[in-house]
Design an enzyme around this catalytic site. Structure first.
Site, PDB file in Angstrom:
ATOM      1  N   GLY A  13       0.821  -1.218   0.000  1.00 32.68           N
ATOM      2  CA  GLY A  13       0.000   0.000   0.000  1.00 32.68           C
ATOM      3  C   GLY A  13       0.848   1.259   0.000  1.00 32.68           C
ATOM      4  O   GLY A  13       2.075   1.218   0.074  1.00 32.68           O
ATOM      5  N   ARG A  40      -4.098 -11.199  -2.735  1.00 29.46           N
ATOM      6  CA  ARG A  40      -4.018 -10.643  -4.090  1.00 29.46           C
ATOM      7  C   ARG A  40      -2.586 -10.332  -4.495  1.00 29.46           C
ATOM      8  O   ARG A  40      -2.244 -10.382  -5.677  1.00 29.46           O
ATOM      9  CB  ARG A  40      -4.839  -9.338  -4.199  1.00 29.46           C
ATOM     10  CG  ARG A  40      -6.326  -9.510  -4.057  1.00 29.46           C
ATOM     11  CD  ARG A  40      -7.044  -8.147  -4.137  1.00 29.46           C
ATOM     12  NE  ARG A  40      -6.770  -7.307  -2.970  1.00 29.46           N
ATOM     13  CZ  ARG A  40      -7.498  -7.316  -1.848  1.00 29.46           C
ATOM     14  NH1 ARG A  40      -8.556  -8.093  -1.761  1.00 29.46           N
ATOM     15  NH2 ARG A  40      -7.186  -6.546  -0.818  1.00 29.46           N
ATOM     16  N   CYS A 130      -3.026  10.807  10.482  1.00 30.25           N
ATOM     17  CA  CYS A 130      -2.056  11.730   9.874  1.00 30.25           C
ATOM     18  C   CYS A 130      -2.321  13.195  10.234  1.00 30.25           C
ATOM     19  O   CYS A 130      -1.390  13.942  10.547  1.00 30.25           O
ATOM     20  CB  CYS A 130      -2.054  11.556   8.361  1.00 30.25           C
ATOM     21  SG  CYS A 130      -3.682  11.322   7.653  1.00 30.25           S
ATOM     22  N   LYS A 208     -11.678  11.800  15.049  1.00 28.27           N
ATOM     23  CA  LYS A 208     -10.329  11.266  15.314  1.00 28.27           C
ATOM     24  C   LYS A 208      -9.442  12.410  15.786  1.00 28.27           C
ATOM     25  O   LYS A 208      -8.696  12.285  16.753  1.00 28.27           O
ATOM     26  CB  LYS A 208      -9.712  10.666  14.036  1.00 28.27           C
ATOM     27  CG  LYS A 208     -10.221   9.294  13.644  1.00 28.27           C
ATOM     28  CD  LYS A 208      -9.580   8.888  12.315  1.00 28.27           C
ATOM     29  CE  LYS A 208     -10.484   7.969  11.532  1.00 28.27           C
ATOM     30  NZ  LYS A 208     -10.065   7.819  10.120  1.00 28.27           N
ATOM     31  N   HIS A 237      -0.737  17.182   3.974  1.00 25.00           N
ATOM     32  CA  HIS A 237      -1.946  17.803   4.500  1.00 25.00           C
ATOM     33  C   HIS A 237      -1.592  19.211   4.997  1.00 25.00           C
ATOM     34  O   HIS A 237      -0.509  19.430   5.557  1.00 25.00           O
ATOM     35  CB  HIS A 237      -2.492  17.026   5.703  1.00 25.00           C
ATOM     36  CG  HIS A 237      -3.020  15.662   5.370  1.00 25.00           C
ATOM     37  ND1 HIS A 237      -3.282  15.227   4.089  1.00 25.00           N
ATOM     38  CD2 HIS A 237      -3.375  14.632   6.192  1.00 25.00           C
ATOM     39  CE1 HIS A 237      -3.758  13.996   4.126  1.00 25.00           C
ATOM     40  NE2 HIS A 237      -3.821  13.604   5.396  1.00 25.00           N
TER      41      HIS A 237
HETATM   42  P1  A2P Z   1      -3.096  -5.666  -1.305  1.00 21.53           P
HETATM   43  O1  A2P Z   1      -2.262  -4.740  -2.131  1.00 21.53           O
HETATM   44  O2  A2P Z   1      -2.692  -7.091  -1.449  1.00 21.53           O
HETATM   45  O3  A2P Z   1      -4.580  -5.444  -1.456  1.00 21.53           O
HETATM   46  P2  A2P Z   1      -3.791   1.310   0.459  1.00 21.53           P
HETATM   47  O4  A2P Z   1      -4.393   1.914   1.700  1.00 21.53           O
HETATM   48  O5  A2P Z   1      -2.694   2.140  -0.130  1.00 21.53           O
HETATM   49  O6  A2P Z   1      -4.817   0.940  -0.549  1.00 21.53           O
HETATM   50  O7  A2P Z   1      -3.091  -0.075   0.944  1.00 21.53           O
HETATM   51  C1  A2P Z   1      -3.745  -1.051   1.691  1.00 21.53           C
HETATM   52  C2  A2P Z   1      -2.761  -2.160   2.054  1.00 21.53           C
HETATM   53  O8  A2P Z   1      -3.442  -3.088   2.910  1.00 21.53           O
HETATM   54  C3  A2P Z   1      -2.290  -2.971   0.858  1.00 21.53           C
HETATM   55  O9  A2P Z   1      -0.952  -3.405   1.079  1.00 21.53           O
HETATM   56  C4  A2P Z   1      -3.242  -4.152   0.874  1.00 21.53           C
HETATM   57  O10 A2P Z   1      -2.735  -5.328   0.246  1.00 21.53           O
HETATM   58  C5  A2P Z   1      -3.332  -4.392   2.359  1.00 21.53           C
HETATM   59  N1  A2P Z   1      -4.509  -5.186   2.717  1.00 21.53           N
HETATM   60  C6  A2P Z   1      -5.813  -4.923   2.476  1.00 21.53           C
HETATM   61  N2  A2P Z   1      -6.609  -5.911   2.941  1.00 21.53           N
HETATM   62  C7  A2P Z   1      -5.776  -6.830   3.507  1.00 21.53           C
HETATM   63  C8  A2P Z   1      -5.961  -8.086   4.172  1.00 21.53           C
HETATM   64  N3  A2P Z   1      -7.184  -8.599   4.364  1.00 21.53           N
HETATM   65  N4  A2P Z   1      -4.873  -8.754   4.603  1.00 21.53           N
HETATM   66  C9  A2P Z   1      -3.633  -8.250   4.415  1.00 21.53           C
HETATM   67  N5  A2P Z   1      -3.383  -7.082   3.807  1.00 21.53           N
HETATM   68  C10 A2P Z   1      -4.444  -6.373   3.356  1.00 21.53           C
END
Ligand code: A2P
Length: 330
Positions: A13, A40, A130, A208, A237
């Site tokens: 992410g 994914r 943040c 928050k 921000h």
């Molecule tokens: P993934 O890329 O495999 O979906 P952002 O806020 O920038 O969208 O990033 C969200 C992060 O949280 C990504 O790395 C995403 O992985 C991860 N994520 C979302 N859902 C899950 C989950 N159920 N288990 C582990 N990681 C998750």
């Protein structure tokens, strides 16, 4: 020097990638490092310095090996489920989601403000929102000296605060595409709506800021109100903060106090058109403060303009600084 096994959950992410980058750039003493994300992304490669890490799916078994510290930024529901599993296995979790921030057993820490709170952690330490982080870095020295009576926050928050999806909505919005993450177009627009609405008309983001500021400054009775707005800016921000104090102040002394405060850079020379701006704060770790002026409508008050990179100081850097306190205490 002792080295530590470190994991980043949500490593693919917006914030997770930055956590890996900041760990590397600050030479965090890493032995093994693991990148976790959802199914994914399992098998994908991700950069850590000049190395490539293979992303693993985050599962209930992920913490069966010895992991000293895990930085989480994978959303609140993932943290609610997996942070306690990690903590039970002896990992200290530093969690960037909202899941644990108001939990009485989890310290909520900004290293320039309340580093001492790290000590009472029970395995989960929360990284604040943040917009709260940059505000309290600027407000802490003022509260210590003049005692804050009331705060009015008005924010101008970048799209990266909503993750990859938010960033893409702005980029694609300028190409004429409809938004996917936000409920209205963000390109050329302002959305007075961050996170979901509560029954009283405030958004969760606004509350928050109210609740987290009180917890970090250790003052549950502090009077605070907030309006949070998403603006078409990619990174950093900006916040207009109106503060009323118990004690009187001298404006030059107050400016000097801010200039000498940890993590703060004062940029305040109106004659030279000098004030903090998001495009210049992006990529930096400091909190930039300017437009410092007396609020003449009350006995003892000021207006300030506070800008910081929401992905760095507002998330990744703050989490890594907490990890640095942890290893110093070990
Ligand atoms: P993934 O890329 O495999 O979906 P952002 O806020 O920038 O969208 O990033 C969200 C992060 O949280 C990504 O790395 C995403 O992985 C991860 N994520 C979302 N859902 C899950 C989950 N159920 N288990 C582990 N990681 C998750």
């Amino acid at each position: 020097m002792k080295k530590f096994n470190v994991a980043v959950a949500g490593a693919t992410g917006m914030v997770g990638r930055k956590m890996l980058e900041v760990l590397h750039e600050r030479n965090f003493p890493v032995n093994n490092i693991y990148a976790f994300a959802s199914y994914r992304s399992a098998g994908n490669k991700i950069k850590y310095g000049d190395k490539e890490l293979t992303v693993e799916e985050l599962t209930e078994r992920s913490f069966d090996r010895k992991i000293d510290i895990a930085l989480f930024s994978a959303g609140a529901s993932t943290s609610l489920k997996f942070a306690p599993i990690a903590a039970r296995k002896g990992t200290i979790v530093i969690d960037n989601s909202s899941a644990w921030r108001m939990d009485k057993l989890a310290p909520l820490v900004v290293p320039e403000v309340n580093p001492e709170d790290v000590k009472w952690n029970k395995g989960i330490i929360a990284n604040p929102n943040c917009s709260t982080i940059q505000a309290v870095v600027a407000l802490k020295p003022l509260n210590d000296k003049y005692k804050i009576k009331r705060i009015v926050y008005s924010t101008y928050q970048s799209v990266s605060g909503a993750g990859m999806g938010g960033y893409m909505d702005l980029e694609n919005g300028y190409k004429g595409e409809p938004p996917k993450k936000f409920v209205h177009p963000i390109a050329g627009n302002c959305l007075p709506h961050i996170d979901s609405f509560l029954p009283d008309g405030y958004t969760k983001e606004e509350m928050k800021m109210v609740n987290e500021t009180r917890k970090i400054l250790h003052d549950e009775s502090l009077r605070i109100t907030a309006t949070t707005v998403r603006v078409p800016v990619f990174y950093s921000h900006s916040e207009s903060i109106n503060v009323e104090f118990e004690k009187d102040f001298d404006i030059d002394e107050l400016r000097d106090l801010l200039s000498n405060s940890p993590g703060v850079v004062v940029q305040d020379d109106p004659e030279k058109n000098e004030y903090p701006m998001p495009i210049y704060a992006a990529g930096k770790d400091e909190v930039f403060v300017g437009r410092i002026r007396r609020d003449n409508s009350v006995n003892s008050g000021i207006n300030i303009w506070v800008v910081a990179d929401n992905i760095r100081k507002g998330a990744a850097t703050n989490a890594v600084q907490i990890a640095e306190i942890l290893i110093k205490n070990k």
